[in-house]
Design a protein around this motif. Structure first.
Motif, mmCIF file in Angstrom:
data_model
loop_
_atom_site.group_PDB
_atom_site.id
_atom_site.type_symbol
_atom_site.label_atom_id
_atom_site.label_comp_id
_atom_site.label_asym_id
_atom_site.label_seq_id
_atom_site.Cartn_x
_atom_site.Cartn_y
_atom_site.Cartn_z
ATOM 1 N N ARG A 125 0.839 -1.205 0.000
ATOM 2 C CA ARG A 125 0.000 0.000 0.000
ATOM 3 C C ARG A 125 0.871 1.251 0.000
ATOM 4 O O ARG A 125 0.527 2.262 -0.598
ATOM 5 C CB ARG A 125 -0.903 0.053 1.232
ATOM 6 N N TYR A 150 -2.603 2.317 -13.674
ATOM 7 C CA TYR A 150 -2.740 3.766 -13.782
ATOM 8 C C TYR A 150 -1.873 4.430 -12.730
ATOM 9 O O TYR A 150 -1.597 3.854 -11.682
ATOM 10 C CB TYR A 150 -4.190 4.206 -13.535
ATOM 11 N N LEU A 164 0.638 7.980 -6.944
ATOM 12 C CA LEU A 164 -0.327 7.002 -6.445
ATOM 13 C C LEU A 164 -0.689 6.089 -7.614
ATOM 14 O O LEU A 164 -1.157 6.565 -8.650
ATOM 15 C CB LEU A 164 -1.561 7.718 -5.901
ATOM 16 N N PHE A 208 -2.625 2.696 -9.301
ATOM 17 C CA PHE A 208 -3.798 1.828 -9.197
ATOM 18 C C PHE A 208 -3.755 0.743 -10.254
ATOM 19 O O PHE A 208 -3.460 1.005 -11.421
ATOM 20 C CB PHE A 208 -5.097 2.615 -9.383
ATOM 21 N N PHE A 240 -11.174 -1.470 -9.273
ATOM 22 C CA PHE A 240 -9.859 -0.943 -8.940
ATOM 23 C C PHE A 240 -9.369 -1.503 -7.611
ATOM 24 O O PHE A 240 -10.163 -1.798 -6.708
ATOM 25 C CB PHE A 240 -9.920 0.585 -8.825
ATOM 26 N N GLY A 241 -8.041 -1.585 -7.498
ATOM 27 C CA GLY A 241 -7.431 -1.892 -6.215
ATOM 28 C C GLY A 241 -7.414 -0.649 -5.331
ATOM 29 O O GLY A 241 -7.836 0.430 -5.751
ATOM 30 N N SER A 242 -6.911 -0.808 -4.107
ATOM 31 C CA SER A 242 -6.910 0.286 -3.127
ATOM 32 C C SER A 242 -5.757 1.257 -3.314
ATOM 33 O O SER A 242 -5.702 2.275 -2.629
ATOM 34 C CB SER A 242 -6.862 -0.285 -1.705
#
Lengths: 111, 111
Positions: free
Chosen positions: B9, B35, B88, B90, B102-104
């Protein structure tokens, strides 16, 4: 480069008000997808519209795909604080299946 | 639970140190994408894949590699990370391209 312009960029309203977010492009898309993103999380799919002129409703949210498949709108009736977030439109391109994201609309709904 | 799982994460690394961000989906989806999201630039596609062993460049592929050896996994590789890859990230998957999960997200900092 294909672009998806969203307007407005920012929207700050009181609970109970109605609002419309617009997503415009000069390109034609095979589908138009709407997502909502909370801070620190991934976008969550709200709806996909595929047919020109199509209208879809999701509770208080109404989505429309333009007849020419180049634009879309999201209308929220009687907005609530839980609607607060970043709204993103995304167009799927023909042939390549790439997904182009719009510039985003940040919505804040105050109680 | 149907989901896209990204790891880690959060990641802080130094310039030039190779890293891999993993992405796994449990929905048997054909389509997968990566992304990056940057303030003022929105979500930009890095790479996408429409099937095992089939990958293609998105809008910002420079400095990244991907592989799709199995349907469920789509790792993102930064061979020599640089500070301009701080972002960030994704991962997302879709059964047919008409709506993505989408993932977190993975927040990467390159110093």
């Amino acid at each position: 480069t294909q672009l998806l312009e969203q307007s407005p960029q920012f929207l700050s309203i009181q609970e109970g008000e109605n609002l419309t977010v617009y997503c415009n492009s000069s390109s034609v898309f095979s589908s138009l997808q709407w997502y909502r993103q909370e801070p620190g999380e991934g976008p969550v799919l709200l709806v996909t519209v595929v047919t020109g002129g199509e209208v879809k409703k999701l509770k208080r949210l109404t989505f429309q795909f333009g007849d020419a498949r180049k634009d879309s709108s999201l209308h929220i009736t009687a907005a609530q604080p839980g609607d607060t977030g970043l709204y993103l439109c995304a167009g799927a391109t023909y042939n390549t299946d790439k997904l182009i994201f719009g510039t985003g609309t940040r919505l804040q709904v105050f109680p | 639970e149907a989901q896209v799982t990204q790891n880690p994460r959060y990641l802080i690394t130094v310039t030039g140190k190779k890293l891999t961000v993993t992405c796994s989906q449990n929905m048997n989806h054909e389509y997968m994408s990566w992304y990056r999201q940057d303030p003022g630039l929105g979500l930009r596609q890095i790479y996408y894949s429409m099937n095992v062993e089939v990958t293609d460049k998105g809008d910002v592929p420079e400095g990244y590699k991907v592989s799709r050896k199995e349907k469920r996994n789509f790792p993102l590789i930064l061979e020599s990370p640089s500070p301009n890859q701080t972002s960030l990230y994704f991962c997302a998957s879709s059964r047919n391209g008409y709506g993505y999960t989408f993932g977190s997200g993975t927040r990467l900092t390159v110093v």
